[in-house]
Design a protein around this motif. Sequence first.
Motif, PDB file in Angstrom:
ATOM      1  N   ASP A  25     -33.250  97.530 -77.858  1.00  0.00           N
ATOM      2  CA  ASP A  25     -33.558  98.944 -77.604  1.00  0.00           C
ATOM      3  C   ASP A  25     -34.534  99.151 -76.445  1.00  0.00           C
ATOM      4  O   ASP A  25     -35.017 100.265 -76.233  1.00  0.00           O
ATOM      5  CB  ASP A  25     -34.120  99.603 -78.878  1.00  0.00           C
ATOM      6  N   ARG A  77     -38.821 101.913 -74.388  1.00  0.00           N
ATOM      7  CA  ARG A  77     -38.038 101.772 -75.616  1.00  0.00           C
ATOM      8  C   ARG A  77     -37.231 103.050 -75.801  1.00  0.00           C
ATOM      9  O   ARG A  77     -37.794 104.149 -75.772  1.00  0.00           O
ATOM     10  CB  ARG A  77     -38.992 101.544 -76.787  1.00  0.00           C
ATOM     11  N   LYS A  84     -33.221 107.567 -74.095  1.00  0.00           N
ATOM     12  CA  LYS A  84     -31.852 107.040 -74.245  1.00  0.00           C
ATOM     13  C   LYS A  84     -31.022 107.349 -72.994  1.00  0.00           C
ATOM     14  O   LYS A  84     -30.211 106.526 -72.562  1.00  0.00           O
ATOM     15  CB  LYS A  84     -31.176 107.616 -75.490  1.00  0.00           C
ATOM     16  N   ARG A  87     -32.005 104.831 -70.493  1.00  0.00           N
ATOM     17  CA  ARG A  87     -31.399 103.519 -70.779  1.00  0.00           C
ATOM     18  C   ARG A  87     -30.003 103.402 -70.163  1.00  0.00           C
ATOM     19  O   ARG A  87     -29.559 102.323 -69.796  1.00  0.00           O
ATOM     20  CB  ARG A  87     -31.305 103.345 -72.304  1.00  0.00           C
TER      21      ARG A  87
END
Length: 279
Positions: A25, A77, A84, A87
């Motif tokens: 993650d 993270r 997200k 990411r």
Amino acid sequence: MTAPLPDPMLPIRYRIQRVHREIPDTFTLELEPEEGVAISQFATGQFNMLYVFGVGEIPISISGDPAKRKPLVHTTRAVGTISKAMRDLKPNDVIGIRGPFGSSWPIKQAEGKDVVIAAGGIGLAPLRSVMYHILSNREKYGKAVLLYGARSPADILYRRELEHWRAQFDLEVLVTVDRATDSWRGSVGVVTRLIRRASFDPNNTIAMVCGPEIMMRFTAAELEKRGVALENIYVSMERNMKCAIGMCGHCQYGPNFVCKDGPVFQYSQIQGLLSKREV
Ligand SMILES: Cc1cc2nc3c(=O)[nH]c(=O)nc-3n(C[C@H](O)[C@H](O)[C@H](O)COP(=O)(O)OP(=O)(O)OC[C@H]3O[C@@H](n4cnc5c(N)ncnc54)[C@H](O)[C@@H]3O)c2cc1C
Ligand code: FES
């Protein structure tokens, strides 16, 4: 010639050079300014606001080497909407950066003293820059101890670097996990347990601690039990942020604004507030 930095509220465009998938993650972005205008040099513990265009902006600590201006390094993270979306970015994508903001770890005050660095989970990211600084200036510090706790062996961040540091004779690196796997032969238990095993002089120590608030509270209590004065313990606080320049009040923490008075605080300064929820 250095170009003048624009408005602190205006993100500068940085291009992603590399993406390191650290653990499932968590990822690290290496960034280079797109048009030559770069944010100024940073101090260990400071953070930037990272803007995923069209999604939003979040505070992320700078986790690279403070002696190197390039690339700019952030480890994140993926927990919610913006992290997200970050990411999912790839090399060559562009991200907006404002900063650097906030207070820094007390690396100057720690000179001539032993240093204890205690981190939990992603809390190692804001402290990695301190590790780089100490390792490049080893003669200025006494004993150096890194205590790190992760949820499981698969969650150990910067694993190769930790192994490399652990192999050095002038550094004590202790790692523990909350939940072991069959193949794990290391310590099991919370990071606070490592404090008793570590070798440092509590009367001549500066401790820097980052992790979940409960971990920071218990770590400070255990350090105090070993004899470290609370004013020699420093922690880094996380609070929701918007402006990051002390204007909006979003990050207010008692009488302090985490964005400009923190994120790094002397533990004695904020001890009474640590169990309070953010507004
Ligand atoms: C000074 C500072 C430095 C930070 N450095 C790092 C870093 O180096 N690496 C890293 O991964 N994270 C770091 N964080 C935390 C990071 O900013 C949050 O994880 C991020 O804002 C979450 O945004 P999101 O949109 O992805 O999640 P959201 O969708 O907003 O929320 C997901 C979950 O995260 C919680 N959350 C949201 N924002 C924050 C916040 N600012 N602080 C704490 N919890 C939050 C929410 O309560 C929710 O449980 C830092 C925070 C601060 C204030
Ligand atoms: S984020 Fe606006 S005052 Fe701190």
